[in-house]
Motif scaffolding. Sequence first.
Motif, mmCIF file in Angstrom:
data_model
loop_
_atom_site.group_PDB
_atom_site.id
_atom_site.type_symbol
_atom_site.label_atom_id
_atom_site.label_comp_id
_atom_site.label_asym_id
_atom_site.label_seq_id
_atom_site.Cartn_x
_atom_site.Cartn_y
_atom_site.Cartn_z
ATOM 1 N N LYS A 73 0.407 -1.422 0.016
ATOM 2 C CA LYS A 73 0.255 0.022 0.034
ATOM 3 C C LYS A 73 1.047 1.023 -0.164
ATOM 4 C CE LYS A 73 -3.626 -2.089 2.136
ATOM 5 N NZ LYS A 73 -4.691 -1.946 3.355
ATOM 6 N N GLY A 74 1.959 1.343 -0.603
ATOM 7 C CA GLY A 74 2.935 2.477 -0.199
ATOM 8 C C GLY A 74 3.980 1.561 -0.725
ATOM 9 N N ALA A 75 5.122 3.124 -0.549
ATOM 10 C CA ALA A 75 6.706 2.267 -1.086
ATOM 11 C C ALA A 75 7.222 2.314 0.069
ATOM 12 C CB ALA A 75 7.779 3.758 -2.053
ATOM 13 N N ALA A 76 6.892 3.011 1.235
ATOM 14 C CA ALA A 76 7.342 2.949 2.733
ATOM 15 C C ALA A 76 7.463 1.503 3.254
ATOM 16 C CB ALA A 76 7.041 3.693 4.174
ATOM 17 N N PRO A 77 6.603 0.671 3.363
ATOM 18 C CA PRO A 77 6.495 -0.848 3.871
ATOM 19 C C PRO A 77 6.948 -1.438 2.522
ATOM 20 C CG PRO A 77 4.033 0.239 2.677
ATOM 21 C CD PRO A 77 4.909 1.059 2.931
ATOM 22 N N ALA A 78 6.839 -1.773 1.424
ATOM 23 C CA ALA A 78 7.936 -2.039 0.565
ATOM 24 C C ALA A 78 9.523 -2.406 0.765
ATOM 25 C CB ALA A 78 6.954 -1.841 -1.230
ATOM 26 N N VAL A 79 10.038 -1.062 1.160
ATOM 27 C CA VAL A 79 11.025 -0.732 1.155
ATOM 28 C C VAL A 79 11.093 -1.464 2.372
ATOM 29 C CG1 VAL A 79 13.373 0.733 1.816
ATOM 30 C CG2 VAL A 79 11.273 1.332 -0.521
ATOM 31 N N GLN A 80 10.282 -1.447 3.470
ATOM 32 C CA GLN A 80 11.003 -1.807 4.975
ATOM 33 C C GLN A 80 10.948 -3.786 4.633
ATOM 34 O OE1 GLN A 80 11.956 -1.248 7.922
ATOM 35 N NE2 GLN A 80 11.900 0.658 6.320
ATOM 36 N N ASP A 81 10.161 -3.833 3.653
ATOM 37 C CA ASP A 81 9.891 -5.732 3.686
ATOM 38 C C ASP A 81 11.509 -5.711 3.082
ATOM 39 O OD1 ASP A 81 8.402 -6.690 5.758
ATOM 40 O OD2 ASP A 81 6.544 -7.042 3.433
ATOM 41 N N MET A 82 11.935 -5.104 1.754
ATOM 42 C CA MET A 82 13.233 -5.727 1.165
ATOM 43 C C MET A 82 13.857 -5.554 2.187
ATOM 44 S SD MET A 82 13.076 -3.779 -2.020
ATOM 45 C CE MET A 82 14.803 -4.620 -2.953
ATOM 46 N N LEU A 83 14.786 -4.357 2.640
ATOM 47 C CA LEU A 83 15.550 -4.715 4.556
ATOM 48 C C LEU A 83 15.773 -5.675 4.836
ATOM 49 C CD1 LEU A 83 14.803 -0.529 5.248
ATOM 50 C CD2 LEU A 83 16.555 -1.749 3.853
ATOM 51 N N GLY A 84 14.128 -6.299 4.627
ATOM 52 C CA GLY A 84 14.357 -7.470 6.102
ATOM 53 C C GLY A 84 14.523 -8.798 5.574
ATOM 54 N N GLY A 85 14.152 -8.765 3.956
ATOM 55 C CA GLY A 85 14.949 -9.827 3.115
ATOM 56 C C GLY A 85 13.277 -10.602 2.669
ATOM 57 N N ARG A 106 17.363 6.256 -1.984
ATOM 58 C CA ARG A 106 18.552 6.910 -2.015
ATOM 59 C C ARG A 106 19.866 6.660 -0.700
ATOM 60 N NH1 ARG A 106 18.426 12.800 -3.706
ATOM 61 N NH2 ARG A 106 17.261 12.618 -1.990
ATOM 62 N N PRO A 107 18.914 6.462 0.486
ATOM 63 C CA PRO A 107 19.414 6.401 2.106
ATOM 64 C C PRO A 107 19.962 4.839 2.252
ATOM 65 C CG PRO A 107 17.285 7.196 2.174
ATOM 66 C CD PRO A 107 17.278 7.400 0.587
ATOM 67 N N PHE A 108 18.800 3.890 1.265
ATOM 68 C CA PHE A 108 19.523 2.829 2.405
ATOM 69 C C PHE A 108 20.597 2.197 0.578
ATOM 70 C CE2 PHE A 108 14.801 3.395 3.549
ATOM 71 C CZ PHE A 108 15.255 3.171 4.417
ATOM 72 N N LEU A 109 21.324 2.333 -0.232
ATOM 73 C CA LEU A 109 21.589 2.519 -1.239
ATOM 74 C C LEU A 109 23.232 3.407 -1.012
ATOM 75 C CD1 LEU A 109 20.239 3.647 -4.617
ATOM 76 C CD2 LEU A 109 20.198 1.311 -3.965
ATOM 77 N N GLU A 110 22.743 4.593 -0.169
ATOM 78 C CA GLU A 110 24.257 4.686 0.349
ATOM 79 C C GLU A 110 24.791 4.509 1.205
ATOM 80 O OE1 GLU A 110 23.091 9.043 1.557
ATOM 81 O OE2 GLU A 110 22.909 9.627 -0.618
ATOM 82 N N SER A 111 23.602 3.445 1.895
ATOM 83 C CA SER A 111 24.201 2.302 3.104
ATOM 84 C C SER A 111 24.321 1.100 3.212
ATOM 85 C CB SER A 111 23.345 2.813 4.303
ATOM 86 O OG SER A 111 22.138 2.343 4.412
ATOM 87 N N ARG A 112 24.267 0.723 1.851
ATOM 88 C CA ARG A 112 24.667 0.007 0.959
ATOM 89 C C ARG A 112 23.804 -0.953 1.849
ATOM 90 N NH1 ARG A 112 30.989 -0.538 -0.318
ATOM 91 N NH2 ARG A 112 30.881 0.406 -0.832
ATOM 92 N N LYS A 113 22.637 -0.935 2.131
ATOM 93 C CA LYS A 113 21.380 -1.774 2.793
ATOM 94 C C LYS A 113 20.509 -2.635 1.297
ATOM 95 C CE LYS A 113 20.877 0.377 7.577
ATOM 96 N NZ LYS A 113 20.493 1.320 8.158
ATOM 97 N N LEU A 114 21.564 -1.605 0.376
ATOM 98 C CA LEU A 114 19.688 -2.377 -0.793
ATOM 99 C C LEU A 114 20.930 -1.366 -1.800
ATOM 100 C CD1 LEU A 114 16.655 -0.531 -0.691
ATOM 101 C CD2 LEU A 114 17.070 -2.978 -0.218
ATOM 102 N N LYS A 115 20.777 -2.584 -3.278
ATOM 103 C CA LYS A 115 21.664 -2.095 -4.444
ATOM 104 C C LYS A 115 21.211 -2.197 -4.976
ATOM 105 C CE LYS A 115 23.651 -6.373 -5.377
ATOM 106 N NZ LYS A 115 23.932 -7.619 -4.614
ATOM 107 N N ALA A 116 21.570 -0.979 -6.183
ATOM 108 C CA ALA A 116 21.230 -1.123 -7.586
ATOM 109 C C ALA A 116 21.426 -1.881 -8.905
ATOM 110 C CB ALA A 116 21.537 0.600 -8.128
ATOM 111 N N LEU A 117 20.199 -2.537 -9.531
ATOM 112 C CA LEU A 117 21.139 -3.087 -10.736
ATOM 113 C C LEU A 117 20.673 -2.517 -12.312
ATOM 114 C CD1 LEU A 117 19.157 -6.322 -9.263
ATOM 115 C CD2 LEU A 117 21.401 -5.892 -8.907
ATOM 116 N N GLY A 118 19.862 -1.246 -11.843
ATOM 117 C CA GLY A 118 19.735 -0.264 -13.301
ATOM 118 C C GLY A 118 18.649 0.289 -12.987
ATOM 119 N N VAL A 119 18.414 0.972 -14.636
ATOM 120 C CA VAL A 119 17.529 2.303 -14.282
ATOM 121 C C VAL A 119 16.572 1.877 -15.311
ATOM 122 C CG1 VAL A 119 18.751 3.317 -15.438
ATOM 123 C CG2 VAL A 119 17.536 4.739 -14.297
#
Length: 315
Positions: free
Chosen positions: A178-190, A203-216
């Motif tokens: 139901k939004g980006a915030a809960p989606a990102v939280q579940d990504m961080l939790g695997g 952006r903050p999670f890419l900078e902290s390397r908690k997520l990884k960018a594959l493409g644009v």
Amino acid sequence: MRLATPLGLGALHMNGWAQGPTQAVRMQVGATPGGGTDIVARALAQAMEAELRRSVVVENKPGAGGNIAASAVAQASGDPNLLLLAYTSHAINPAIGIKQNFDPLKDFTPLSLVATSPLLLVCHPDLPVKSTGELIAYARRNPGKLSIAGAGLGSASQLSGEMLKAQARLDIVSVPYKGAAPAVQDMLGGQVQLMLSNVATVRPFLESRKLKALGVSTKERLAAYPEAAPIAQVLPDFDFRTWYGVLAPQGLKAEDAKTLEQVAIKAGRSDLVKQRLEHEGLEPVGNSSAQFKAFIDAELKRWAAVAKATGVRVS
């Protein structure tokens, strides 16, 4: 993405309505306060207020993918005091069968496309891939084992993710949020491994390397994330972006429409707005009414084709 053309936007010559009573202009926003759409609206309203020399008040009317706010503006034919800060769902909703009591193009006067934003394909850092190509190969070796989050039913995030699956012929589980915030939280939790997201959200999670960018999602790389090659290098014609633009009701007097167009363009190109947009990972545009109208028409066709190809519908 810069579609702007010179319009002689030095001193604006106000006439007609713009010289009349100082009634506040109300900008309808089909999103909750504090989110990306609201941030764009408030920055633009502040800049437009300075140009018009009258109050521009942001009114949040979330719900129905922005249709509640859009409906209020569509029904205010000829009223230059009611505007809409529209976003990508304005073009997506009719494609996926969300009911509307207005035409997304004919019932509005497009003023200016304010900004666009590419989507980043991001993954959990434990996923052993570094690019879109490696992801596709991995997913094909592991059918049904990966999941991709969608940041809202009918969002650009969801539909571009479905298009990624369809074009690459991948068996990946779609998980709606139901939004980006809960989606990102579940990504961080695997709990989910993949997502196509706007830059500001991740952006903050890419900078902290908690997520990884594959493409644009666009055909141009982002200077801030040069490692994220365009997905179109692997999947030809893959080109999606979110956007924000300002609309007025249809039926405006010609002089009022022209004044609002010039004010919206000048506000969108102002340093205040450009700095705020770029801070949020957005690309300022500030194009003309005619260019924005052509853009919306193209977006309606683009998302209709995506909905048909992926089978995404609202039941």
